[in-house]
Design an enzyme around this catalytic site. Structure first.
Site, mmCIF file in Angstrom:
data_model
loop_
_atom_site.group_PDB
_atom_site.id
_atom_site.type_symbol
_atom_site.label_atom_id
_atom_site.label_comp_id
_atom_site.label_asym_id
_atom_site.label_seq_id
_atom_site.Cartn_x
_atom_site.Cartn_y
_atom_site.Cartn_z
ATOM 1 N N ALA A 72 0.822 -1.213 0.000
ATOM 2 C CA ALA A 72 0.000 0.000 0.000
ATOM 3 C C ALA A 72 0.854 1.260 0.000
ATOM 4 C CB ALA A 72 -0.953 -0.007 1.180
ATOM 5 N N THR A 73 2.006 1.224 0.662
ATOM 6 C CA THR A 73 2.861 2.414 0.663
ATOM 7 C C THR A 73 3.215 2.819 -0.766
ATOM 8 O OG1 THR A 73 3.767 1.865 2.835
ATOM 9 C CG2 THR A 73 5.070 3.359 1.461
ATOM 10 N N SER A 200 -3.352 -3.526 0.366
ATOM 11 C CA SER A 200 -2.141 -4.258 0.695
ATOM 12 C C SER A 200 -2.477 -5.692 1.068
ATOM 13 C CB SER A 200 -1.464 -3.570 1.890
ATOM 14 O OG SER A 200 -0.305 -4.274 2.263
ATOM 15 N N ALA A 201 -1.667 -6.648 0.593
ATOM 16 C CA ALA A 201 -1.977 -8.062 0.843
ATOM 17 C C ALA A 201 -1.799 -8.454 2.312
ATOM 18 C CB ALA A 201 -1.095 -8.954 -0.031
ATOM 19 N N THR A 241 9.906 -6.690 -12.951
ATOM 20 C CA THR A 241 9.383 -8.053 -13.065
ATOM 21 C C THR A 241 8.357 -8.317 -11.969
ATOM 22 O OG1 THR A 241 11.466 -8.771 -14.009
ATOM 23 C CG2 THR A 241 10.053 -10.495 -13.089
ATOM 24 N N CYS A 328 6.970 4.136 21.918
ATOM 25 C CA CYS A 328 7.778 3.901 23.116
ATOM 26 C C CYS A 328 9.261 3.903 22.785
ATOM 27 C CB CYS A 328 7.398 2.570 23.746
ATOM 28 S SG CYS A 328 5.698 2.530 24.249
HETATM 29 C C1 LIG Z 1 -0.602 -0.867 6.543
HETATM 30 C C2 LIG Z 1 -1.150 0.378 5.958
HETATM 31 C C3 LIG Z 1 -0.503 1.047 4.926
HETATM 32 C C4 LIG Z 1 0.841 0.586 4.373
HETATM 33 O O1 LIG Z 1 0.747 -0.645 3.761
HETATM 34 P P1 LIG Z 1 2.086 -1.480 3.387
HETATM 35 O O2 LIG Z 1 1.595 -2.532 2.459
HETATM 36 O O3 LIG Z 1 2.588 -2.024 4.673
HETATM 37 O O4 LIG Z 1 3.022 -0.544 2.739
HETATM 38 C C5 LIG Z 1 -1.091 2.182 4.425
HETATM 39 N N1 LIG Z 1 -2.244 2.641 4.914
HETATM 40 C C6 LIG Z 1 -2.907 2.031 5.902
HETATM 41 C C7 LIG Z 1 -4.201 2.577 6.382
HETATM 42 C C8 LIG Z 1 -2.381 0.882 6.467
HETATM 43 O O5 LIG Z 1 -3.025 0.294 7.467
#
Ligand SMILES: *Cc1c(COP(=O)(O)O)cnc(C)c1O
Length: 400
Positions: A72-73, A200-201, A241, A328
């Site tokens: 997702a990043t 994100s998977a 790839t 923390c």
């Molecule tokens: C985990 C998360 C991401 C990042 O996803 P990754 O696949 O770890 O890069 C982005 N947005 C939200 C809301 C998330 O919970």
């Protein structure tokens, strides 16, 4: 014994069926999905095609709308930076929310350095935005609205459909980070008016390091400047790839969700509510953070008055894997920007935990988790009271 895992917002274990679906693509079906001239390539490509259809099917999209990424990043970066770069001549203003994931906020911060203007919409004490704020933030230069479906800390769900409607009426693209929501909420990009959607998977019982970006191809077509240049994979949006086993795993994870989501959402919500009730019955001085009905099924974010947050985590650490409301890593715990944004006072923010119930969480685990939390808070409050009594008796002024 390892602690009970209640941190499913951070990551999830890979479902056994996902693992099994991936396995052949590491070994006998190891081909490069772009190798068109032999069966090694075509069987890898077939796996990717099937996965693309599965991801698309989960969100009401067409397979051609799905771009595979490393998570997702990356999807978020591609969506935000991609639109900002491609539509530079149309405008330079982006609208987002103060409580977005770091990937969104840091992407916006970096674009500010490059001459973009970003509006960060505030949230109320429940973590909700006023959708009218999106409308009033719009300028003639606005090119993108980026707002998450559900928050990763306090679990609140935003009114994505209403935001989509506003964005569409102003001809502004709408990106939605659905990483947390995709596993439990029914999401349809057409009904919601979403133009770009990140997922994100590893948040949905798939492997780490793979994700997808939905990119609308018509009504309206969204164009993106790529982040990665090279062989022109993924319609030129993302060269490199393809991670075939990971992509196959993501596809399988999406299939499982499609078939089990409605039932699973109810089960997880029931467990979450059980824990909430147990805490309410066993403790006073509690505050539950985030809107209590507009929220994800598995999320419980709770603050305990009158205790030290670090001590609480130490107490729970052996028994429960949960996440803290404060980082923390430093000597002085820094409360999360999300708890700050919803005005949780410092003392409470540093004594906050996020519980994430998941697919394999059992009723027994929830019962035990409740008992541990109650016991730990009682113990710390008692110890705190003793310290205070001692200070009072010694009569001296011990400063702050
Ligand atoms: C985990 C998360 C991401 C990042 O996803 P990754 O696949 O770890 O890069 C982005 N947005 C939200 C809301 C998330 O919970």
């Amino acid at each position: 014994m390892k602690p009970i895992y209640l941190d499913h917002h951070a990551t999830t274990p890979v479902d056994a069926a996902v693992f099994d679906a991936m396995a052949p693509y590491f070994s006998e079906k190891f081909g490069n999905a772009s190798s068109r001239s032999h069966v090694y390539g075509s069987e890898a490509e077939a796996g990717v095609d099937e996965a693309r259809a599965s991801v698309a099917g989960l969100i009401g999209a067409a397979p051609q709308d799905i771009i595979f990424t490393s998570g997702a990043t990356e999807s978020i970066n591609l969506a935000i930076q991609g639109v900002a770069a491609f539509y530079r001549n149309r405008g330079n203003h982006i609208i987002t929310v103060q409580t977005e994931h770091r990937a969104v906020l840091d992407c916006c911060k970096s674009l500010e350095q490059k001459g973009c203007n970003v509006t960060y919409i505030p949230v109320d004490k429940d973590g909700m935005i006023d959708v009218n704020d999106v409308e009033s933030a719009m300028t003639g230069k606005t090119i993108l609205v980026t707002i998450m479906y559900a928050n990763h800390e306090i679990g609140v769900i935003h009114d994505i459909k209403a935001i989509g409607k506003i964005a569409r009426s102003r001809n502004v693209f709408f990106h939605c980070d659905a990483s947390q929501a995709i596993g439990s909420e029914e999401i349809d990009v057409e009904k919601l008016g979403v133009d770009l959607l990140s997922l994100s998977a590893h948040k949905i019982y798939g492997p780490k390091g793979v994700g997808a970006l939905y990119v609308r191809r018509k009504n309206p077509r969204v164009r993106l400047a790529p982040l990665l240049h090279g062989g022109g994979h993924e319609r030129g949006h993302r060269s490199g790839t393809l991670n075939v086993p990971g992509i196959v795993g993501l596809g399988k994870a999406c299939d499982i969700i499609k078939n089990s989501r409605a039932k699973e959402q109810k089960r997880v919500a029931r467990l979450r509510d059980m824990l909430k009730t147990a805490l309410e019955n066993g403790l006073d001085g509690l505050a539950f953070n985030g809107h209590q009905t507009q929220r994800l099924a598995g999320n419980l974010n709770v603050s305990f008055s009158g205790i030290d947050g670090r001590a609480l985590l130490t107490q729970l650490g052996d028994h429960l894997a949960v996440s803290a409301g404060a980082s923390c890593s430093s000597a002085i715990p820094e409360p999360s920007y999300i708890l700050k944004a919803i005005s949780v006072p410092y003392e409470l923010a540093q004594a906050t935990i996020r519980v994430g119930v998941g697919r394999y969480t059992t009723e027994d685990e929830i019962r035990i988790a409740g008992e541990y939390i109650i016991k730990a808070v009682h113990k710390l409050r008692k110890a705190g009271a003793k310290t205070k009594a001692r200070l009072a008796c010694s009569g001296g002024n011990h400063g702050q």
